[in-house]
Enzyme design. Structure first.
Site, PDB file in Angstrom:
ATOM      1  N   HIS A  47      41.579  47.633  -8.425  1.00 19.90           N
ATOM      2  CA  HIS A  47      42.413  47.632  -9.631  1.00 19.90           C
ATOM      3  C   HIS A  47      42.722  49.058 -10.083  1.00 19.90           C
ATOM      4  O   HIS A  47      43.840  49.357 -10.529  1.00 19.90           O
ATOM      5  CB  HIS A  47      41.682  46.865 -10.737  1.00 19.90           C
ATOM      6  CG  HIS A  47      42.350  46.914 -12.059  1.00 19.90           C
ATOM      7  ND1 HIS A  47      41.905  47.712 -13.100  1.00 19.90           N
ATOM      8  CD2 HIS A  47      43.456  46.281 -12.524  1.00 19.90           C
ATOM      9  CE1 HIS A  47      42.697  47.559 -14.131  1.00 19.90           C
ATOM     10  NE2 HIS A  47      43.645  46.694 -13.829  1.00 19.90           N
ATOM     11  N   HIS A  51      46.534  51.012 -10.604  1.00 20.87           N
ATOM     12  CA  HIS A  51      46.989  51.863 -11.708  1.00 20.87           C
ATOM     13  C   HIS A  51      47.455  53.230 -11.213  1.00 20.87           C
ATOM     14  O   HIS A  51      48.460  53.762 -11.689  1.00 20.87           O
ATOM     15  CB  HIS A  51      45.844  52.055 -12.716  1.00 20.87           C
ATOM     16  CG  HIS A  51      45.724  50.956 -13.715  1.00 20.87           C
ATOM     17  ND1 HIS A  51      45.961  51.124 -15.057  1.00 20.87           N
ATOM     18  CD2 HIS A  51      45.393  49.649 -13.567  1.00 20.87           C
ATOM     19  CE1 HIS A  51      45.773  49.988 -15.690  1.00 20.87           C
ATOM     20  NE2 HIS A  51      45.411  49.072 -14.809  1.00 20.87           N
ATOM     21  N   GLU A 127      41.483  48.738 -21.247  1.00 25.37           N
ATOM     22  CA  GLU A 127      41.797  47.401 -20.755  1.00 25.37           C
ATOM     23  C   GLU A 127      40.540  46.542 -20.664  1.00 25.37           C
ATOM     24  O   GLU A 127      40.551  45.356 -21.009  1.00 25.37           O
ATOM     25  CB  GLU A 127      42.476  47.502 -19.384  1.00 25.37           C
ATOM     26  CG  GLU A 127      42.992  46.198 -18.831  1.00 25.37           C
ATOM     27  CD  GLU A 127      43.707  46.357 -17.490  1.00 25.37           C
ATOM     28  OE1 GLU A 127      44.138  45.333 -16.931  1.00 25.37           O
ATOM     29  OE2 GLU A 127      43.816  47.504 -17.007  1.00 25.37           O
TER      30      GLU A 127
END
Length: 420
Positions: A47, A51, A127
């Site tokens: 992940h 980004h 997040e």
């Protein structure tokens, strides 16, 4: 035939489907590497890489990546799941070469600038914090962990805060080197695309990558387990999971039809009995999710502290009743919903491109719509009832409960009711 699939000499696959009535196209690279391909020390790195894809390359700054796509009215995005990481764009027909060039650039030429890594680290930590503050998000991470304890498939996609704080430039580059080989990449495009043009561009952009071994995730096995967190929220969030078929299993559509009939819409058993008739909750549903070799049939609801016991008991009782008497009309309705959802998804080039990539990743081919519909139509009422019975009698379950859950049943109590 508008659907075409080719493989370059290094293993890189290109699949396209032309939709002649459209003036735009969806195009992207699906990398067969997600959360379940990480080691424990790497948890969250797939992940993090997603980004970093938009934070600059050897040819483009982060701003230039955004501007080049948005200057032509398009958009570019990415996502990470437990099995894939996708980088995709939607552009007008004439801008397909530009989109391919930008996506190739962010995949093949990232600079991983240390300053940008720190900026994005902060974004990801925010997040993670946001996810932890969203009970109906975090409970599914907990349920996944209970279902596949101490396995990559059970870990959160975002990763724990302490891991995200520690990732270095070398860690990111190492994961790319290990998992971003041409044999783990699928270029998928749908809409106003010309296969020969896309294939030629793919050869130029990706054909020079050296072939490398394809990394395969270790098989996962359902463990079951329980997690409950007592917190003074407005609602108790309740999630229950039982093992179900993976997407290559013969009965994968049985599980999907069952979940749709049981809790997939306003006419479903769970919605009608627990929300409409008894008013025990606002949100309740069931779903069947599949991975390569396993899957989960899941029930979720949010309710008050006073009603969690009744809701959990009634959900289990409805599951048992489904095993005994789910009607042919319920199953036909669920079958129609499944087929309609499939066909409606094909009207979107973005959904179609994603479907093509997913099917090539699973089967190395794209089964035609008729083949899929035939498998859905072949599911009988007896198949669905037997599947429901197996959920009750299998003896395996995972459960997550979050909120003012002092009166929520224990997993052992739920399992006992299932088996009774």
């Amino acid at each position: 035939m508008s659907l075409k699939l080719d493989t370059l000499s290094n293993g890189f696959r290109v699949v396209t489907e032309s939709m002649p009535s459209l003036g735009s196209a969806a195009i992207g690279i699906w990398v067969l590497a997600g959360g379940r391909h990480e080691t424990e020390a790497q948890n969250g790195i797939a992940h993090f890489l997603e980004h970093m894809a938009f934070k600059g390359t050897k040819r483009r700054s982060a701003l230039q990546i955004a501007e080049e796509i948005e200057d032509v009215g398009g958009y570019i995005n990415a996502y990470t799941s437990r099995e894939v990481t996708a980088y995709y764009a939607r552009v007008l027909k004439d801008d397909v070469p530009l989109a391919m060039d930008v996506i190739a650039d962010i995949l093949l030429n990232p600079v991983f600038d240390p300053a940008e890594i720190e900026v994005e680290r902060g974004v990801i930590l925010q997040e993670i914090g946001q996810a932890l503050d969203t009970p109906d998000d975090v409970i599914f991470d907990w349920l996944q962990d209970c279902s596949f304890a101490d396995q990559p498939l059970g870990r959160t996609i975002l990763g724990p805060e302490e891991r995200v704080r520690s990732f270095s430039r070398e860690d990111l580059a190492g994961f790319v080197g290990q998992h971003y080989g041409p044999g783990q990449m699928i270029l998928s495009a749908a809409g106003a695309v010309n296969h020969d043009q896309v294939l030629k561009l793919a050869e130029r952009l990706f054909g020079g990558l050296p072939a490398s071994p394809v990394s395969v995730a270790n098989p996962a096995s359902f463990t079951g387990g329980e997690r409950r967190e007592i917190k003074p929220l407005e609602q108790v969030h309740f999630a229950l999971a039982m093992p179900s078929p993976g997407y290559t299993a013969p009965d994968v559509y049985v599980s999907q039809i069952f979940a749709t009939a049981f809790g997939g819409g306003m006419s479903s058993r769970l919605f009608q009995e627990i929300r409409e008739k008894r008013g025990l909750c606002y949100s309740i549903f069931a779903q069947a999710g599949a991975y390569a070799e396993t899957g989960l049939t899941t029930i979720y609801a949010g309710t008050s502290a006073e009603q969690i016991g009744d809701l959990a008991t009634l959900s289990v009782e409805e599951l048992k009743r489904a095993a005994d008497g789910m009607s042919a009309s319920e199953i036909d309705r669920a079958r129609a919903q499944l087929k309609a959802g499939l066909v409606m998804g094909l009207e979107s080039p973005s959904s179609r491109a994603e479907r093509l990539a997913r099917l090539v990743g699973i089967w190395n081919r794209v089964p035609n719509l008729g083949e899929t519909v035939a498998r859905i139509d072949a599911v009988t009422a007896n198949d669905v009832r037997k599947f429901a019975a197996s959920l009750c009698s299998g003896g395996q379950a995972a459960m997550a409960v979050y909120g003012p859950a002092e009166h929520a049943p224990l997993l052992a109590e739920v399992q006992s009711r299932l088996a009774a």
